[in-house]
Design an enzyme around this catalytic site. Structure first.
Site, mmCIF file in Angstrom:
data_model
loop_
_atom_site.group_PDB
_atom_site.id
_atom_site.type_symbol
_atom_site.label_atom_id
_atom_site.label_comp_id
_atom_site.label_asym_id
_atom_site.label_seq_id
_atom_site.Cartn_x
_atom_site.Cartn_y
_atom_site.Cartn_z
ATOM 1 N N LYS A 71 0.842 -1.199 0.000
ATOM 2 C CA LYS A 71 0.000 0.000 0.000
ATOM 3 C C LYS A 71 0.881 1.255 0.000
ATOM 4 O O LYS A 71 0.632 2.199 -0.749
ATOM 5 C CB LYS A 71 -0.927 -0.020 1.230
ATOM 6 C CG LYS A 71 -2.009 -1.097 1.110
ATOM 7 C CD LYS A 71 -2.717 -1.381 2.421
ATOM 8 C CE LYS A 71 -3.691 -2.552 2.229
ATOM 9 N NZ LYS A 71 -4.344 -2.961 3.482
ATOM 10 N N GLN A 100 -3.972 -1.513 9.713
ATOM 11 C CA GLN A 100 -3.971 -2.862 9.131
ATOM 12 C C GLN A 100 -4.498 -3.881 10.135
ATOM 13 O O GLN A 100 -4.086 -3.896 11.292
ATOM 14 C CB GLN A 100 -2.539 -3.219 8.697
ATOM 15 C CG GLN A 100 -2.424 -4.539 7.983
ATOM 16 C CD GLN A 100 -3.141 -4.553 6.626
ATOM 17 O OE1 GLN A 100 -3.055 -3.606 5.848
ATOM 18 N NE2 GLN A 100 -3.874 -5.628 6.372
ATOM 19 N N ASP A 160 -10.824 2.646 4.500
ATOM 20 C CA ASP A 160 -11.124 1.204 4.475
ATOM 21 C C ASP A 160 -12.635 0.972 4.487
ATOM 22 O O ASP A 160 -13.098 -0.137 4.235
ATOM 23 C CB ASP A 160 -10.520 0.524 5.722
ATOM 24 C CG ASP A 160 -9.314 -0.332 5.364
ATOM 25 O OD1 ASP A 160 -9.116 -0.610 4.157
ATOM 26 O OD2 ASP A 160 -8.576 -0.722 6.289
#
Ligand code: NAP
Length: 303
Positions: free
Chosen positions: A52, A96, A119
């Site tokens: 990412k 994450q 997200d």
């Protein structure tokens, strides 16, 4: 293979469009910024965070990679998120998952400003998805699945879609997305899970199958009707002594069997995976646009 849906190629097209949008934002003095937070040293998570960060840099975004030790406490992490929330150079934040055991995942997601939750896991964004409010952020993997179908010119409207799996990360949001009364939606959606009876019968009735269960090569030819479209979200490690790493990645679909029957199918790797990262970049650019227009990220009243 004629029926292969190439996620890398579709992701490249997404990047062409994103680069144009990023240049436009920069000409207005805005550089989209993404902060990716990793707590602990899980190898797979580290690899995802690395990809990412790498892609953010390739797109010339402002990229912050925050790596915190596995012993980080909940309050320390919340403090770091609060700092990122207040940093005007950061438009998107993601933590994450999975975090270490001492961290409450849900509390962390709620600590993000919904307008920076790229997200799409914050309750406000989940609600917006359910309501069809396009100002919200949709989780990246479901968004990538929809984009793959649209770019591959697969008819979603009116199609019978089977979503295999009901997680908050993939199954539920992809079902909501494809059933929306909107472009890229209007599907008749069935959601199956570990308690579903007669799965073979249910899945053979589907025009499009989206497999997201985390079981290596679970979906066999007998689950699929001739001419169905199969999107494989799964990423599973299987031991492979012949491979330099000692393992290889396979999906939730038995590709060799199912590809002989499917009209179109995604490979693993190289299918949904590249789209997930592309959609994260797309959500970051969307967050930057919204924040530039509003002057600050959307927060909840009183938050
Ligand atoms: P998850 O949270 O473990 O959820 C799995 C779902 O599958 C659950 O709803 C479970 O049912 C269902 N299930 C499990 N075994 C089943 C069976 N035998 N028959 C029918 N349903 C079954 O998984 P997830 O986070 O959604 O991830 C799914 C897969 O996608 C994993 O391989 C993951 O690595 C991969 N993934 C890939 C990406 C990407 O970028 N490509 C992103 C996210 C996830 P119950 O609810 O009844 O337990």
């Amino acid at each position: 293979m004629g029926n292969l849906i190439d996620g890398r190629a579709v992701a490249e097209n997404v990047y062409v469009d994103l680069r144009r949008q990023i240049a436009e934002l920069k000409s207005e003095g805005v550089t989209p910024g993404l902060a990716v937070v990793l707590v602990g040293d899980d190898l797979a998570s580290r690899a995802y965070v690395g990809s990412k960060d790498k892609m953010s840099r390739e797109l010339d975004l402002h990229s912050v990679k925050l790596e915190l030790p596995a012993v980080t406490t909940q309050s320390e992490l919340l403090k770091r998120i609060e700092e990122l929330n207040g940093d005007p150079a950061i438009h998107g934040i993601l933590v994450q998952s999975p975090p270490p055991k001492q961290i409450d995942d849900a509390a962390i997601v709620r600590a993000l400003a919904p307008g920076q939750d790229v997200d799409g896991f914050h309750p406000l964004n989940v609600a917006k998805l359910a309501m069809g409010d396009e100002s919200g952020f949709v989780p990246c993997t479901p968004l990538g699945v929809q984009r793959l179908l649209v770019e591959s010119k697969i008819d979603i409207a009116g199609a019978h879609v089977l979503v295999l799996g009901r997680s908050m990360i993939v199954g539920k949001p992809v079902a909501l997305l494809l059933m929306q009364k909107a472009k890229g939606g209007d599907a008749t959606v069935t959601v199956a899970h570990s308690r579903t009876k007669n799965l073979e019968e249910v899945s053979r009735a589907a025009d499009i199958i989206i497999a997201a269960i985390g079981r290596a090569q679970f979906l066999k030819a007998r689950h699929v009707r001739d001419g169905a479209v199969v999107i494989d979200v799964g990423i599973n490690r299987v031991e492979d002594a012949g491979h330099p790493r000692g393992y290889r990645l396979v999906g939730d679909v038995d590709f060799d069997e199912v590809s002989k029957k499917a009209a179109a199918i995604t490979p693993v790797p190289g299918g949904v995976g590249p789209m997930t990262i592309a959609m994260l970049m797309s959500n970051t650019v969307k967050a930057a646009r919204q924040i530039a227009a509003r002057g600050s990220p959307e927060r909840l009243a009183g938050a």
